[in-house]
Design a protein around this motif. Structure first.
Motif, PDB file in Angstrom:
ATOM      1  N   ILE A   1       0.837  -1.202   0.000  1.00 32.75           N
ATOM      2  CA  ILE A   1       0.000   0.000   0.000  1.00 32.75           C
ATOM      3  C   ILE A   1       0.874   1.255   0.000  1.00 32.75           C
ATOM      4  O   ILE A   1       0.583   2.229  -0.707  1.00 32.75           O
ATOM      5  N   ILE A   2       1.954   1.241   0.781  1.00 35.79           N
ATOM      6  CA  ILE A   2       2.874   2.382   0.808  1.00 35.79           C
ATOM      7  C   ILE A   2       3.466   2.632  -0.572  1.00 35.79           C
ATOM      8  O   ILE A   2       3.605   3.792  -1.004  1.00 35.79           O
ATOM      9  N   PHE A   3       3.796   1.565  -1.284  1.00 30.05           N
ATOM     10  CA  PHE A   3       4.344   1.730  -2.634  1.00 30.05           C
ATOM     11  C   PHE A   3       3.365   2.470  -3.533  1.00 30.05           C
ATOM     12  O   PHE A   3       3.747   3.410  -4.243  1.00 30.05           O
ATOM     13  N   TYR A   4       2.104   2.059  -3.518  1.00 31.21           N
ATOM     14  CA  TYR A   4       1.127   2.702  -4.387  1.00 31.21           C
ATOM     15  C   TYR A   4       0.807   4.123  -3.922  1.00 31.21           C
ATOM     16  O   TYR A   4       0.451   4.980  -4.744  1.00 31.21           O
ATOM     17  N   CYS A   5       0.920   4.400  -2.626  1.00 27.21           N
ATOM     18  CA  CYS A   5       0.766   5.774  -2.150  1.00 27.21           C
ATOM     19  C   CYS A   5       1.869   6.658  -2.724  1.00 27.21           C
ATOM     20  O   CYS A   5       1.618   7.785  -3.174  1.00 27.21           O
ATOM     21  N   ILE A   6       3.101   6.144  -2.698  1.00 33.33           N
ATOM     22  CA  ILE A   6       4.230   6.904  -3.239  1.00 33.33           C
ATOM     23  C   ILE A   6       4.097   7.053  -4.744  1.00 33.33           C
ATOM     24  O   ILE A   6       4.368   8.132  -5.307  1.00 33.33           O
ATOM     25  N   LEU A   7       3.672   5.989  -5.421  1.00 35.27           N
ATOM     26  CA  LEU A   7       3.497   6.045  -6.879  1.00 35.27           C
ATOM     27  C   LEU A   7       2.445   7.083  -7.268  1.00 35.27           C
ATOM     28  O   LEU A   7       2.682   7.911  -8.162  1.00 35.27           O
ATOM     29  N   SER A   8       1.295   7.048  -6.601  1.00 39.55           N
ATOM     30  CA  SER A   8       0.235   8.002  -6.930  1.00 39.55           C
ATOM     31  C   SER A   8       0.644   9.427  -6.579  1.00 39.55           C
ATOM     32  O   SER A   8       0.301  10.375  -7.291  1.00 39.55           O
ATOM     33  N   SER A   9       1.416   9.601  -5.508  1.00 38.03           N
ATOM     34  CA  SER A   9       1.895  10.935  -5.144  1.00 38.03           C
ATOM     35  C   SER A   9       2.850  11.473  -6.207  1.00 38.03           C
ATOM     36  O   SER A   9       2.799  12.663  -6.563  1.00 38.03           O
ATOM     37  N   ALA A  10       3.721  10.610  -6.727  1.00 40.00           N
ATOM     38  CA  ALA A  10       4.650  11.028  -7.778  1.00 40.00           C
ATOM     39  C   ALA A  10       3.903  11.411  -9.051  1.00 40.00           C
ATOM     40  O   ALA A  10       4.207  12.430  -9.687  1.00 40.00           O
ATOM     41  N   LEU A  11       2.904  10.626  -9.428  1.00 41.87           N
ATOM     42  CA  LEU A  11       2.127  10.923 -10.630  1.00 41.87           C
ATOM     43  C   LEU A  11       1.324  12.201 -10.461  1.00 41.87           C
ATOM     44  O   LEU A  11       1.186  12.991 -11.402  1.00 41.87           O
ATOM     45  N   CYS A  12       0.791  12.402  -9.257  1.00 44.45           N
ATOM     46  CA  CYS A  12       0.008  13.610  -9.006  1.00 44.45           C
ATOM     47  C   CYS A  12       0.886  14.854  -8.974  1.00 44.45           C
ATOM     48  O   CYS A  12       0.414  15.958  -9.230  1.00 44.45           O
ATOM     49  N   THR A  13       2.166  14.692  -8.645  1.00 47.32           N
ATOM     50  CA  THR A  13       3.095  15.815  -8.692  1.00 47.32           C
ATOM     51  C   THR A  13       3.459  16.151 -10.130  1.00 47.32           C
ATOM     52  O   THR A  13       3.654  17.320 -10.482  1.00 47.32           O
ATOM     53  N   LEU A  14       3.550  15.119 -10.973  1.00 49.76           N
ATOM     54  CA  LEU A  14       3.888  15.335 -12.377  1.00 49.76           C
ATOM     55  C   LEU A  14       2.770  16.044 -13.132  1.00 49.76           C
ATOM     56  O   LEU A  14       3.024  16.904 -13.978  1.00 49.76           O
ATOM     57  N   PHE A  15       1.518  15.680 -12.814  1.00 52.40           N
ATOM     58  CA  PHE A  15       0.376  16.229 -13.541  1.00 52.40           C
ATOM     59  C   PHE A  15      -0.363  17.217 -12.634  1.00 52.40           C
ATOM     60  O   PHE A  15      -0.878  16.855 -11.581  1.00 52.40           O
ATOM     61  N   LYS A  16      -0.436  18.464 -13.065  1.00 51.74           N
ATOM     62  CA  LYS A  16      -1.086  19.488 -12.253  1.00 51.74           C
ATOM     63  C   LYS A  16      -2.595  19.313 -12.200  1.00 51.74           C
ATOM     64  O   LYS A  16      -3.234  19.669 -11.224  1.00 51.74           O
ATOM     65  N   SER A  17      -3.174  18.757 -13.253  1.00 45.49           N
ATOM     66  CA  SER A  17      -4.625  18.604 -13.315  1.00 45.49           C
ATOM     67  C   SER A  17      -5.083  17.465 -12.405  1.00 45.49           C
ATOM     68  O   SER A  17      -4.515  16.367 -12.423  1.00 45.49           O
ATOM     69  N   TYR A  18      -6.132  17.714 -11.618  1.00 44.05           N
ATOM     70  CA  TYR A  18      -6.683  16.678 -10.739  1.00 44.05           C
ATOM     71  C   TYR A  18      -7.223  15.514 -11.552  1.00 44.05           C
ATOM     72  O   TYR A  18      -6.947  14.350 -11.246  1.00 44.05           O
ATOM     73  N   ALA A  19      -7.988  15.816 -12.604  1.00 49.36           N
ATOM     74  CA  ALA A  19      -8.562  14.759 -13.438  1.00 49.36           C
ATOM     75  C   ALA A  19      -7.468  13.963 -14.136  1.00 49.36           C
ATOM     76  O   ALA A  19      -7.528  12.725 -14.204  1.00 49.36           O
ATOM     77  N   GLY A  20      -6.450  14.653 -14.649  1.00 52.35           N
ATOM     78  CA  GLY A  20      -5.362  13.958 -15.322  1.00 52.35           C
ATOM     79  C   GLY A  20      -4.565  13.090 -14.381  1.00 52.35           C
ATOM     80  O   GLY A  20      -4.203  11.953 -14.715  1.00 52.35           O
ATOM     81  N   ALA A  21      -4.300  13.594 -13.174  1.00 51.15           N
ATOM     82  CA  ALA A  21      -3.515  12.838 -12.200  1.00 51.15           C
ATOM     83  C   ALA A  21      -4.237  11.568 -11.766  1.00 51.15           C
ATOM     84  O   ALA A  21      -3.639  10.490 -11.698  1.00 51.15           O
ATOM     85  N   ILE A  22      -5.518  11.705 -11.469  1.00 53.34           N
ATOM     86  CA  ILE A  22      -6.260  10.537 -10.986  1.00 53.34           C
ATOM     87  C   ILE A  22      -6.483   9.520 -12.109  1.00 53.34           C
ATOM     88  O   ILE A  22      -6.468   8.308 -11.884  1.00 53.34           O
ATOM     89  N   THR A  23      -6.634  10.005 -13.348  1.00 57.67           N
ATOM     90  CA  THR A  23      -6.806   9.089 -14.481  1.00 57.67           C
ATOM     91  C   THR A  23      -5.540   8.291 -14.730  1.00 57.67           C
ATOM     92  O   THR A  23      -5.581   7.059 -14.883  1.00 57.67           O
ATOM     93  N   ILE A  24      -4.395   8.973 -14.766  1.00 58.94           N
ATOM     94  CA  ILE A  24      -3.121   8.295 -14.993  1.00 58.94           C
ATOM     95  C   ILE A  24      -2.823   7.307 -13.873  1.00 58.94           C
ATOM     96  O   ILE A  24      -2.333   6.195 -14.113  1.00 58.94           O
ATOM     97  N   SER A  25      -3.132   7.680 -12.642  1.00 61.01           N
ATOM     98  CA  SER A  25      -2.882   6.794 -11.504  1.00 61.01           C
ATOM     99  C   SER A  25      -3.705   5.521 -11.612  1.00 61.01           C
ATOM    100  O   SER A  25      -3.197   4.405 -11.413  1.00 61.01           O
ATOM    101  N   PHE A  26      -4.996   5.664 -11.932  1.00 57.76           N
ATOM    102  CA  PHE A  26      -5.854   4.491 -12.062  1.00 57.76           C
ATOM    103  C   PHE A  26      -5.458   3.621 -13.246  1.00 57.76           C
ATOM    104  O   PHE A  26      -5.453   2.383 -13.150  1.00 57.76           O
ATOM    105  N   VAL A  27      -5.127   4.257 -14.360  1.00 56.94           N
ATOM    106  CA  VAL A  27      -4.726   3.499 -15.539  1.00 56.94           C
ATOM    107  C   VAL A  27      -3.460   2.698 -15.236  1.00 56.94           C
ATOM    108  O   VAL A  27      -3.354   1.512 -15.586  1.00 56.94           O
ATOM    109  N   THR A  28      -2.506   3.316 -14.557  1.00 57.13           N
ATOM    110  CA  THR A  28      -1.272   2.619 -14.194  1.00 57.13           C
ATOM    111  C   THR A  28      -1.547   1.431 -13.291  1.00 57.13           C
ATOM    112  O   THR A  28      -1.004   0.333 -13.495  1.00 57.13           O
ATOM    113  N   TYR A  29      -2.413   1.626 -12.302  1.00 56.67           N
ATOM    114  CA  TYR A  29      -2.696   0.550 -11.354  1.00 56.67           C
ATOM    115  C   TYR A  29      -3.399  -0.625 -12.028  1.00 56.67           C
ATOM    116  O   TYR A  29      -3.015  -1.785 -11.840  1.00 56.67           O
TER     117      TYR A  29
END
Length: 246
Positions: free
Chosen positions: A135-163
């Motif tokens: 779970i910690i790994f995916y928290c760090i992964l999603s945090s990194a992706l959300c830092t890369l993408f400024k858009s909330y919709a883009g960040a959450i979409t990329i995170s879900f697609v990756t998972y």
């Protein structure tokens, strides 16, 4: 009858279902929900402030940027850990009420080389620990992706697609030796306690909730890959957040 098997998603550890078997089954499903929650929370904490513009107000405060990142990341990890511990407690209570609490030792074959006996309660604690690490790994992964993408919709979409791509790859390439070099198949370290040897990877449902164990995999290599990837993602998060012009 003297020794039970390691917990598995689709197989009882003993001759009948025990409270620990129920806990393992329930926690594997709960982990999926917790990871999804962690992605939503990381996107809300990191990316939503870009959309609302509150990130500029936050950066005006006399706080170092690395402390802001640490606070956001620790908040995500804190609530995810609380949910995991709550799920563990609830599943234990329900399992103990419905099924028996066995004391028969479990035969563990660690890393396909060392065999030893262990109490099922202690093995369950080990499983919860490695689940928390996942779970910690995916928290760090999603945090990194959300830092890369400024858009909330883009960040959450990329995170879900990756998972969900990682889940699809577990199902589609679970029998391919080359897949052992993929970083996402090395995250689940509990399978090196013998769980991977009795899990039926031909079952789509089992593959959905379990990463495959391949013949050329090693515990220490997987641990190194997981730790290295987590360090890399943390470095990306801190560097981008520190250097980005908001």
């Amino acid at each position: 009858y003297e020794l039970d098997n390691v917990f598995s998603f689709n197989t009882n550890s003993g001759s009948e279902t025990s409270a620990y078997d129920f806990m393992y089954f329930a926690l594997k499903i709960s982990t999926l929900v917790i990871i999804v929650f962690s992605i939503f929370m990381a996107a809300n904490i990191f990316a939503s402030e870009h959309d609302s513009g509150t990130i500029k107000l936050l950066l005006m405060r006399p706080f170092k940027r690395h402390k802001i990142v640490s606070g956001k990341l620790l908040a995500t990890l804190f609530f995810s850990t609380i949910f995991l511990l709550f799920s563990t407690l609830i599943s234990f209570i329900i399992g103990a009420c419905v099924y028996t609490l066995p004391s028969t030792p479990i035969l563990v074959v660690f890393n396909a080389s060392n065999a030893f006996k262990i109490h099922p309660a202690l093995l369950m604690i080990i499983f919860v620990f490695f689940t928390l690490l996942e779970i910690i790994f995916y928290c760090i992964l999603s945090s990194a992706l959300c830092t890369l993408f400024k858009s909330y919709a883009g960040a959450i979409t990329i995170s879900f697609v990756t998972y969900f791509i990682t889940i699809a790859m577990n199902i589609g390439f679970g029998n391919s030796l080359w897949y052992s070099y993929s970083p996402f198949v090395n995250i689940n370290l509990f399978k090196f306690f013998g769980n991977g040897f009795i899990t039926n990877q031909n079952s789509v449902l089992s593959s959905f909730f379990s990463t495959p164990m391949l013949g050329n995999m090693d515990y220490f290599v997987s641990l190194g890959i997981t730790a290295g990837l987590m360090a890399f993602l943390l470095a990306i998060t801190y560097v981008i957040f520190k250097r980005r012009d908001y």
